[in-house]
Write a protein that holds these residues in place. Sequence first.
Motif, PDB file in Angstrom:
ATOM      1  N   GLY A  61       0.742  -1.233  -0.019  1.00  0.00           N
ATOM      2  CA  GLY A  61      -0.072   0.054  -0.131  1.00  0.00           C
ATOM      3  C   GLY A  61       0.795   1.133   0.058  1.00  0.00           C
ATOM      4  O   GLY A  61       1.938   1.143   0.275  1.00  0.00           O
ATOM      5  N   PRO A  62       0.253   2.367  -0.397  1.00  0.00           N
ATOM      6  CA  PRO A  62       1.133   3.596  -0.582  1.00  0.00           C
ATOM      7  C   PRO A  62       1.644   4.362   0.700  1.00  0.00           C
ATOM      8  O   PRO A  62       2.753   4.815   0.851  1.00  0.00           O
ATOM      9  CB  PRO A  62       0.061   4.812  -1.060  1.00  0.00           C
ATOM     10  N   ASN A  63       1.178   3.980   1.817  1.00  0.00           N
ATOM     11  CA  ASN A  63       1.493   4.385   3.194  1.00  0.00           C
ATOM     12  C   ASN A  63       1.990   3.484   4.026  1.00  0.00           C
ATOM     13  O   ASN A  63       2.096   3.446   5.142  1.00  0.00           O
ATOM     14  CB  ASN A  63       0.393   5.106   4.037  1.00  0.00           C
ATOM     15  N   SER A  64       2.509   2.247   3.420  1.00  0.00           N
ATOM     16  CA  SER A  64       3.207   0.993   4.126  1.00  0.00           C
ATOM     17  C   SER A  64       4.266   1.305   4.811  1.00  0.00           C
ATOM     18  O   SER A  64       5.220   1.967   3.981  1.00  0.00           O
ATOM     19  CB  SER A  64       2.982  -0.183   3.312  1.00  0.00           C
ATOM     20  N   GLU A  65       4.584   1.150   5.711  1.00  0.00           N
ATOM     21  CA  GLU A  65       5.994   1.104   6.643  1.00  0.00           C
ATOM     22  C   GLU A  65       6.751   0.036   6.138  1.00  0.00           C
ATOM     23  O   GLU A  65       7.807  -0.222   6.805  1.00  0.00           O
ATOM     24  CB  GLU A  65       5.743   1.412   8.059  1.00  0.00           C
ATOM     25  N   SER A  66       6.223  -0.917   5.416  1.00  0.00           N
ATOM     26  CA  SER A  66       6.935  -2.163   4.991  1.00  0.00           C
ATOM     27  C   SER A  66       8.323  -1.787   3.968  1.00  0.00           C
ATOM     28  O   SER A  66       7.975  -0.969   3.079  1.00  0.00           O
ATOM     29  CB  SER A  66       6.207  -3.176   4.330  1.00  0.00           C
ATOM     30  N   ASP A  67       9.352  -2.273   4.274  1.00  0.00           N
ATOM     31  CA  ASP A  67      10.428  -2.404   3.269  1.00  0.00           C
ATOM     32  C   ASP A  67      10.264  -3.459   2.501  1.00  0.00           C
ATOM     33  O   ASP A  67      11.284  -4.444   2.583  1.00  0.00           O
ATOM     34  CB  ASP A  67      11.806  -2.265   4.131  1.00  0.00           C
ATOM     35  N   THR A  68       9.339  -3.648   1.587  1.00  0.00           N
ATOM     36  CA  THR A  68       9.406  -4.869   0.933  1.00  0.00           C
ATOM     37  C   THR A  68      10.324  -4.735  -0.079  1.00  0.00           C
ATOM     38  O   THR A  68      10.353  -3.983  -0.899  1.00  0.00           O
ATOM     39  CB  THR A  68       7.868  -4.821   0.321  1.00  0.00           C
ATOM     40  N   PRO A  69      11.108  -6.030  -0.060  1.00  0.00           N
ATOM     41  CA  PRO A  69      12.322  -6.152  -0.669  1.00  0.00           C
ATOM     42  C   PRO A  69      12.244  -6.682  -2.192  1.00  0.00           C
ATOM     43  O   PRO A  69      13.025  -7.550  -2.665  1.00  0.00           O
ATOM     44  CB  PRO A  69      13.354  -6.915  -0.062  1.00  0.00           C
ATOM     45  N   TYR A  70      10.872  -6.557  -2.621  1.00  0.00           N
ATOM     46  CA  TYR A  70      10.654  -7.398  -4.070  1.00  0.00           C
ATOM     47  C   TYR A  70       9.474  -6.676  -4.582  1.00  0.00           C
ATOM     48  O   TYR A  70       8.811  -5.844  -4.135  1.00  0.00           O
ATOM     49  CB  TYR A  70      10.299  -8.929  -3.681  1.00  0.00           C
ATOM     50  N   GLY A  71       9.366  -6.905  -5.745  1.00  0.00           N
ATOM     51  CA  GLY A  71       8.011  -6.588  -6.819  1.00  0.00           C
ATOM     52  C   GLY A  71       8.341  -4.913  -7.149  1.00  0.00           C
ATOM     53  O   GLY A  71       9.396  -4.507  -7.375  1.00  0.00           O
ATOM     54  N   ALA A  72       7.070  -4.186  -6.943  1.00  0.00           N
ATOM     55  CA  ALA A  72       7.213  -3.083  -7.303  1.00  0.00           C
ATOM     56  C   ALA A  72       8.052  -1.807  -6.660  1.00  0.00           C
ATOM     57  O   ALA A  72       8.802  -1.098  -7.384  1.00  0.00           O
ATOM     58  CB  ALA A  72       5.783  -2.304  -7.145  1.00  0.00           C
ATOM     59  N   ILE A  73       8.432  -2.384  -5.504  1.00  0.00           N
ATOM     60  CA  ILE A  73       9.505  -1.262  -4.709  1.00  0.00           C
ATOM     61  C   ILE A  73      10.785  -1.587  -5.305  1.00  0.00           C
ATOM     62  O   ILE A  73      11.458  -0.588  -5.719  1.00  0.00           O
ATOM     63  CB  ILE A  73       9.496  -2.055  -3.257  1.00  0.00           C
ATOM     64  N   CYS A  74      11.385  -2.798  -5.623  1.00  0.00           N
ATOM     65  CA  CYS A  74      12.502  -3.044  -6.280  1.00  0.00           C
ATOM     66  C   CYS A  74      12.550  -2.294  -7.804  1.00  0.00           C
ATOM     67  O   CYS A  74      13.431  -1.830  -8.310  1.00  0.00           O
ATOM     68  CB  CYS A  74      12.897  -4.532  -6.511  1.00  0.00           C
ATOM     69  N   LYS A  75      11.235  -2.524  -8.434  1.00  0.00           N
ATOM     70  CA  LYS A  75      11.271  -1.964  -9.797  1.00  0.00           C
ATOM     71  C   LYS A  75      11.476  -0.314 -10.023  1.00  0.00           C
ATOM     72  O   LYS A  75      12.244  -0.077 -10.861  1.00  0.00           O
ATOM     73  CB  LYS A  75      10.044  -2.297 -10.433  1.00  0.00           C
ATOM     74  N   ASP A  76      11.087   0.280  -9.078  1.00  0.00           N
ATOM     75  CA  ASP A  76      10.974   1.605  -8.928  1.00  0.00           C
ATOM     76  C   ASP A  76      11.174   2.406 -10.076  1.00  0.00           C
ATOM     77  O   ASP A  76      10.117   2.421 -11.018  1.00  0.00           O
ATOM     78  CB  ASP A  76      12.498   2.106  -7.978  1.00  0.00           C
ATOM     79  N   ALA A  77      12.493   3.135 -10.728  1.00  0.00           N
ATOM     80  CA  ALA A  77      12.199   3.671 -12.153  1.00  0.00           C
ATOM     81  C   ALA A  77      12.816   2.707 -12.882  1.00  0.00           C
ATOM     82  O   ALA A  77      13.005   3.315 -13.988  1.00  0.00           O
ATOM     83  CB  ALA A  77      13.108   4.980 -12.010  1.00  0.00           C
ATOM     84  N   TRP A  78      12.915   1.596 -12.936  1.00  0.00           N
ATOM     85  CA  TRP A  78      13.241   0.469 -13.806  1.00  0.00           C
ATOM     86  C   TRP A  78      12.293   0.292 -14.716  1.00  0.00           C
ATOM     87  O   TRP A  78      11.114   0.136 -14.255  1.00  0.00           O
ATOM     88  CB  TRP A  78      14.070  -0.611 -13.371  1.00  0.00           C
ATOM     89  N   PRO A  79      12.301  -0.036 -15.996  1.00  0.00           N
ATOM     90  CA  PRO A  79      13.422   0.078 -16.766  1.00  0.00           C
ATOM     91  C   PRO A  79      13.664   1.470 -17.212  1.00  0.00           C
ATOM     92  O   PRO A  79      12.758   2.323 -17.695  1.00  0.00           O
ATOM     93  CB  PRO A  79      13.345  -1.085 -17.972  1.00  0.00           C
ATOM     94  N   SER A  80      15.016   1.977 -17.637  1.00  0.00           N
ATOM     95  CA  SER A  80      15.235   3.106 -18.448  1.00  0.00           C
ATOM     96  C   SER A  80      14.861   2.951 -19.906  1.00  0.00           C
ATOM     97  O   SER A  80      14.373   1.674 -20.479  1.00  0.00           O
ATOM     98  CB  SER A  80      16.549   3.523 -18.256  1.00  0.00           C
ATOM     99  N   PRO A  81      14.529   3.989 -20.576  1.00  0.00           N
ATOM    100  CA  PRO A  81      13.873   3.701 -21.931  1.00  0.00           C
ATOM    101  C   PRO A  81      14.993   2.814 -22.648  1.00  0.00           C
ATOM    102  O   PRO A  81      14.515   2.255 -23.467  1.00  0.00           O
ATOM    103  CB  PRO A  81      14.037   5.100 -22.502  1.00  0.00           C
TER     104      PRO A  81
END
Length: 188
Positions: free
Chosen positions: A91-111
């Motif tokens: 969730g958007p206000n989660s205090e979890s430091d989920t080390p997989y999925g969307a959190i890891c994707k972040d700004a990847w991939p670059s163009p």
Amino acid sequence: MKQIQKAAEPTDLTEWRIQYSNDPNFGYTLIDSDLRATIQQALLDEQGRIDAYTEQRSWEHNSHIEHLKAQTHCTPDEEVSYTNMVACYPGPNSESDTPYGAICKDAWPSPKDEALFVSPLSQRCEQRFCYNEDGSVEATSDDDIAAQTTIRQLNLNHKTLRSYRRSAVQGTLGPNYSLSSREAKIRL
């Protein structure tokens, strides 16, 4: 990864886009919380309440709107394009430091790296991944660099995800199974 079949975007988003298209601040940050909730609900419904990358169960309280093409690389039109949005854990206000999925994707991939990302919107994307009895995931083909890179970049073999998958496999096959590999794949 399960292929997502995009449905029609929510009417409220279409109307919002028409209303605000000439606003100098046009983009995702201009969308209010009520419309975001409507979009998120539509995404969760079309995905069967499954996270777009990790296939975890997702609900309104534990997911957020994820942009397949990272907002960092988007035009304002792409930021508000329903076809660029999926629902993902956490969730958007989660205090979890989920080390997989969307959190890891972040700004990847670059163009320049877009070809290395297997999108859940890609036709037959689920055929590019193989899930093992121990819960690990690997590219179906040793030649599929994009699937291998997606697994690595999204950390899809994190111990938590492997544990979830291992439990699902064991729950499907039962405690005393003796199936051939072919029979197991058909059953799964």
